[in-house]
Design a protein around this motif. Structure first.
Motif, short mmCIF file in Angstrom:
data_model
loop_
_atom_site.label_atom_id
_atom_site.label_comp_id
_atom_site.label_asym_id
_atom_site.label_seq_id
_atom_site.Cartn_x
_atom_site.Cartn_y
_atom_site.Cartn_z
N GLY A 185 -1.54 8.95 -4.01
CA GLY A 185 -0.51 7.77 -4.28
C GLY A 185 -0.95 6.86 -5.11
N PRO A 186 -0.19 6.21 -5.83
CA PRO A 186 -0.66 4.93 -6.59
C PRO A 186 -1.05 3.79 -5.87
CG PRO A 186 1.74 5.12 -6.46
CD PRO A 186 1.37 6.30 -5.76
N ASN A 187 -1.73 3.16 -6.53
CA ASN A 187 -2.14 1.72 -5.86
C ASN A 187 -1.21 0.94 -6.40
OD1 ASN A 187 -4.94 2.77 -5.14
ND2 ASN A 187 -5.69 2.18 -7.21
N ARG A 188 -0.97 -0.04 -5.50
CA ARG A 188 0.10 -1.30 -5.68
C ARG A 188 -0.74 -2.59 -5.59
NH1 ARG A 188 4.94 0.56 -1.41
NH2 ARG A 188 5.39 2.30 -2.83
N VAL A 189 0.03 -3.79 -5.18
CA VAL A 189 -0.79 -4.89 -4.71
C VAL A 189 -2.05 -4.53 -4.12
CG1 VAL A 189 -0.63 -7.07 -3.84
CG2 VAL A 189 1.17 -6.25 -5.15
N PRO A 245 -16.10 4.66 1.87
CA PRO A 245 -16.50 3.55 1.34
C PRO A 245 -15.74 2.34 0.99
CG PRO A 245 -17.82 5.05 0.22
CD PRO A 245 -16.36 5.84 0.90
N LYS A 246 -16.24 1.15 1.31
CA LYS A 246 -15.37 -0.02 1.28
C LYS A 246 -15.34 -0.25 -0.36
CE LYS A 246 -16.27 -2.48 5.43
NZ LYS A 246 -17.18 -2.07 6.20
N ALA A 247 -13.95 -0.65 -0.64
CA ALA A 247 -13.92 -1.29 -2.38
C ALA A 247 -14.23 0.24 -3.26
CB ALA A 247 -14.71 -2.46 -2.65
N SER A 248 -13.57 1.54 -2.59
CA SER A 248 -13.97 2.62 -3.49
C SER A 248 -12.75 3.15 -4.10
CB SER A 248 -15.04 3.52 -2.71
OG SER A 248 -14.12 3.92 -1.76
N GLU A 249 -11.55 2.81 -3.98
CA GLU A 249 -10.35 3.51 -4.47
C GLU A 249 -10.32 3.44 -5.92
OE1 GLU A 249 -6.97 5.74 -4.48
OE2 GLU A 249 -8.29 5.48 -2.84
N ALA A 250 -10.25 4.52 -6.59
CA ALA A 250 -10.43 4.44 -8.13
C ALA A 250 -9.06 4.05 -8.35
CB ALA A 250 -10.62 6.00 -8.61
N GLY A 251 -9.39 3.08 -9.53
CA GLY A 251 -8.50 2.47 -10.52
C GLY A 251 -7.69 1.19 -9.50
N HIS A 278 0.83 -1.23 -0.12
CA HIS A 278 -0.14 0.07 -0.05
C HIS A 278 0.88 1.27 0.02
CE1 HIS A 278 -3.49 -2.22 0.91
NE2 HIS A 278 -2.80 -3.01 1.95
N THR A 279 0.39 2.50 -0.55
CA THR A 279 0.81 3.72 -0.20
C THR A 279 -0.08 4.59 0.53
OG1 THR A 279 -0.30 4.48 -2.35
CG2 THR A 279 2.10 3.71 -2.47
#
Length: 189
Positions: A92-96, A107-113, A86-87
Protein backbone atom coordinates in the motif's frame (compact mmCIF):
# COMPACT_ATOMS: atom_id res chain seq x y z
CA UNK A 1 -54.83 59.90 -0.21
CA UNK A 2 -57.49 61.02 2.19
CA UNK A 3 -57.21 61.14 5.98
CA UNK A 4 -59.34 58.03 6.43
CA UNK A 5 -56.76 55.89 4.53
CA UNK A 6 -53.92 57.34 6.62
CA UNK A 7 -55.85 56.56 9.82
CA UNK A 8 -56.33 52.91 8.68
CA UNK A 9 -52.60 52.52 7.93
CA UNK A 10 -51.53 54.09 11.24
CA UNK A 11 -54.13 51.98 13.09
CA UNK A 12 -52.75 48.78 11.48
CA UNK A 13 -49.18 49.72 12.48
CA UNK A 14 -50.27 50.58 16.03
CA UNK A 15 -52.30 47.34 16.31
CA UNK A 16 -49.28 45.28 15.14
CA UNK A 17 -47.03 47.00 17.68
CA UNK A 18 -49.53 46.33 20.48
CA UNK A 19 -49.84 42.66 19.43
CA UNK A 20 -46.00 42.26 19.44
CA UNK A 21 -45.77 43.94 22.86
CA UNK A 22 -48.45 41.59 24.26
CA UNK A 23 -46.61 38.53 22.83
CA UNK A 24 -43.32 39.74 24.31
CA UNK A 25 -44.87 40.16 27.77
CA UNK A 26 -46.57 36.74 27.58
CA UNK A 27 -43.36 34.99 26.42
CA UNK A 28 -41.38 36.69 29.18
CA UNK A 29 -43.86 35.44 31.76
CA UNK A 30 -43.83 31.87 30.42
CA UNK A 31 -40.09 31.49 29.86
CA UNK A 32 -38.61 33.41 32.78
CA UNK A 33 -35.32 31.75 33.83
CA UNK A 34 -34.79 30.96 37.48
CA UNK A 35 -32.19 33.13 39.09
CA UNK A 36 -29.53 31.13 40.93
CA UNK A 37 -29.20 31.65 44.66
CA UNK A 38 -25.49 32.29 44.20
CA UNK A 39 -24.55 34.06 40.93
CA UNK A 40 -21.75 32.65 38.78
CA UNK A 41 -20.50 29.19 37.84
CA UNK A 42 -18.94 26.63 40.11
CA UNK A 43 -15.56 25.57 38.79
CA UNK A 44 -14.45 22.12 39.85
CA UNK A 45 -10.73 22.10 40.55
CA UNK A 46 -8.77 18.87 40.72
CA UNK A 47 -6.58 18.81 43.78
CA UNK A 48 -2.92 18.56 42.79
CA UNK A 49 -0.59 16.76 45.18
CA UNK A 50 2.05 18.87 46.88
CA UNK A 51 5.47 19.15 45.28
CA UNK A 52 6.92 16.43 47.54
CA UNK A 53 4.19 13.88 46.81
CA UNK A 54 3.69 12.04 43.56
CA UNK A 55 0.28 10.61 42.72
CA UNK A 56 0.09 6.86 42.96
CA UNK A 57 -0.36 5.64 39.41
CA UNK A 58 -2.34 2.50 38.84
CA UNK A 59 0.05 -0.28 37.89
CA UNK A 60 -0.14 -0.98 34.17
CA UNK A 61 -0.75 -4.59 33.20
CA UNK A 62 2.06 -6.11 31.14
CA UNK A 63 1.41 -6.13 27.41
CA UNK A 64 1.90 -9.92 27.33
CA UNK A 65 -1.09 -10.38 29.65
CA UNK A 66 -3.19 -7.94 27.61
CA UNK A 67 -2.27 -9.69 24.35
CA UNK A 68 -3.72 -12.95 25.70
CA UNK A 69 -7.23 -11.44 25.51
CA UNK A 70 -6.66 -9.29 22.40
CA UNK A 71 -8.84 -9.87 19.35
CA UNK A 72 -8.08 -9.06 15.73
CA UNK A 73 -11.62 -7.74 15.16
CA UNK A 74 -11.31 -5.17 17.94
CA UNK A 75 -7.82 -4.31 16.74
CA UNK A 76 -9.02 -3.72 13.20
CA UNK A 77 -11.83 -1.52 14.50
CA UNK A 78 -9.49 0.46 16.76
CA UNK A 79 -6.95 0.84 13.94
CA UNK A 80 -9.53 2.63 11.78
CA UNK A 81 -8.52 5.89 13.46
CA UNK A 82 -5.03 5.28 12.04
CA UNK A 83 -6.29 5.10 8.43
CA UNK A 84 -6.28 8.89 8.24
CA UNK A 85 -2.48 8.78 8.02
CA UNK A 86 -1.53 5.13 7.36
CA UNK A 87 -2.42 2.29 5.01
CA UNK A 88 -2.40 -1.39 6.00
CA UNK A 89 -2.46 -3.28 2.68
CA UNK A 90 0.58 -5.17 1.42
CA UNK A 91 2.39 -2.82 -0.95
CA UNK A 92 0.00 0.00 0.00
CA UNK A 93 1.03 3.61 -0.50
CA UNK A 94 2.51 5.85 2.14
CA UNK A 95 0.34 8.76 3.24
CA UNK A 96 1.16 11.27 5.96
CA UNK A 97 2.56 8.22 7.78
CA UNK A 98 4.18 5.07 6.35
CA UNK A 99 2.40 1.90 5.28
CA UNK A 100 2.10 -0.39 8.33
CA UNK A 101 1.94 -3.80 6.63
CA UNK A 102 4.58 -5.99 8.29
CA UNK A 103 5.56 -3.34 10.85
CA UNK A 104 6.02 -5.81 13.74
CA UNK A 105 9.66 -6.91 13.64
CA UNK A 106 10.56 -4.46 10.86
CA UNK A 107 13.47 -2.07 11.43
CA UNK A 108 12.35 1.38 12.59
CA UNK A 109 12.26 4.08 9.90
CA UNK A 110 12.69 1.56 7.10
CA UNK A 111 9.56 1.82 4.91
CA UNK A 112 10.77 2.58 1.38
CA UNK A 113 9.74 5.94 -0.03
CA UNK A 114 8.82 7.54 3.29
CA UNK A 115 10.77 10.40 4.86
CA UNK A 116 10.98 9.77 8.60
CA UNK A 117 11.77 12.33 11.29
CA UNK A 118 15.37 12.51 12.49
CA UNK A 119 14.27 11.39 15.96
CA UNK A 120 12.69 8.16 14.69
CA UNK A 121 15.60 7.47 12.36
CA UNK A 122 18.04 7.90 15.26
CA UNK A 123 16.04 5.53 17.51
CA UNK A 124 17.21 2.47 15.60
CA UNK A 125 16.36 -1.17 16.23
CA UNK A 126 13.31 -3.16 15.20
CA UNK A 127 9.66 -2.54 16.09
CA UNK A 128 9.15 -5.02 18.91
CA UNK A 129 5.84 -5.65 20.66
CA UNK A 130 7.13 -3.73 23.70
CA UNK A 131 8.32 -0.77 21.58
CA UNK A 132 4.98 -0.60 19.77
CA UNK A 133 3.19 -0.70 23.12
CA UNK A 134 5.18 2.28 24.43
CA UNK A 135 4.94 4.16 21.12
CA UNK A 136 1.18 3.69 20.84
CA UNK A 137 0.74 4.81 24.46
CA UNK A 138 2.59 8.11 23.93
CA UNK A 139 4.43 8.60 20.62
CA UNK A 140 6.10 11.88 21.62
CA UNK A 141 7.03 10.48 25.04
CA UNK A 142 8.64 7.34 23.59
CA UNK A 143 10.42 9.14 20.75
CA UNK A 144 10.78 12.85 21.60
CA UNK A 145 10.86 14.86 18.39
CA UNK A 146 8.82 12.43 16.32
CA UNK A 147 6.66 13.99 13.63
CA UNK A 148 3.70 11.76 14.57
CA UNK A 149 1.09 14.04 16.08
CA UNK A 150 -1.19 11.27 17.39
CA UNK A 151 -2.02 11.62 21.10
CA UNK A 152 -1.77 7.90 21.77
CA UNK A 153 -3.98 5.06 23.00
CA UNK A 154 -4.27 5.28 26.80
CA UNK A 155 -6.18 2.00 27.30
CA UNK A 156 -3.88 -1.01 27.46
CA UNK A 157 -6.49 -3.40 26.08
CA UNK A 158 -6.99 -1.20 23.00
CA UNK A 159 -3.22 -1.04 22.41
CA UNK A 160 -3.03 -4.83 22.71
CA UNK A 161 -5.83 -5.26 20.17
CA UNK A 162 -4.10 -2.89 17.72
CA UNK A 163 -0.73 -4.62 18.20
CA UNK A 164 -2.32 -8.05 17.62
CA UNK A 165 -3.94 -6.68 14.46
CA UNK A 166 -0.68 -5.11 13.22
CA UNK A 167 1.12 -8.40 13.93
CA UNK A 168 -1.42 -10.26 11.76
CA UNK A 169 -0.62 -7.96 8.83
CA UNK A 170 2.41 -9.88 7.67
CA UNK A 171 3.37 -12.70 5.33
CA UNK A 172 4.62 -14.59 8.40
CA UNK A 173 3.20 -13.10 11.64
CA UNK A 174 5.46 -13.39 14.66
CA UNK A 175 4.13 -15.40 17.61
CA UNK A 176 2.74 -13.09 20.27
CA UNK A 177 4.52 -13.26 23.64
CA UNK A 178 2.80 -15.19 26.41
CA UNK A 179 2.36 -13.78 29.89
CA UNK A 180 4.71 -15.28 32.43
CA UNK A 181 2.85 -17.35 35.00
CA UNK A 182 2.72 -15.65 38.37
CA UNK A 183 4.02 -17.67 41.37
CA UNK A 184 0.48 -17.93 42.78
CA UNK A 185 -0.72 -19.40 39.46
CA UNK A 186 1.81 -22.24 39.51
CA UNK A 187 0.78 -25.42 41.26
CA UNK A 188 3.17 -26.88 43.74
CA UNK A 189 3.42 -30.64 44.15
Amino acid sequence: MDSFEINKILGAILGTCLALLALNIAAGALFTPEKPAKPGFEVAVIEQPSAGQKPAAAPEEPIEKLLASATLEKGETAAKKCTVCHTFAKGGPNRVGPNLYGVVGRPKASEAGFKYSAALTAKGGNWTIEDLNHFLLNPKGFIPGTAMSFAGLPRGSERADVIAYLNSLSDSPAPLPKAAAAPSDQKTQ
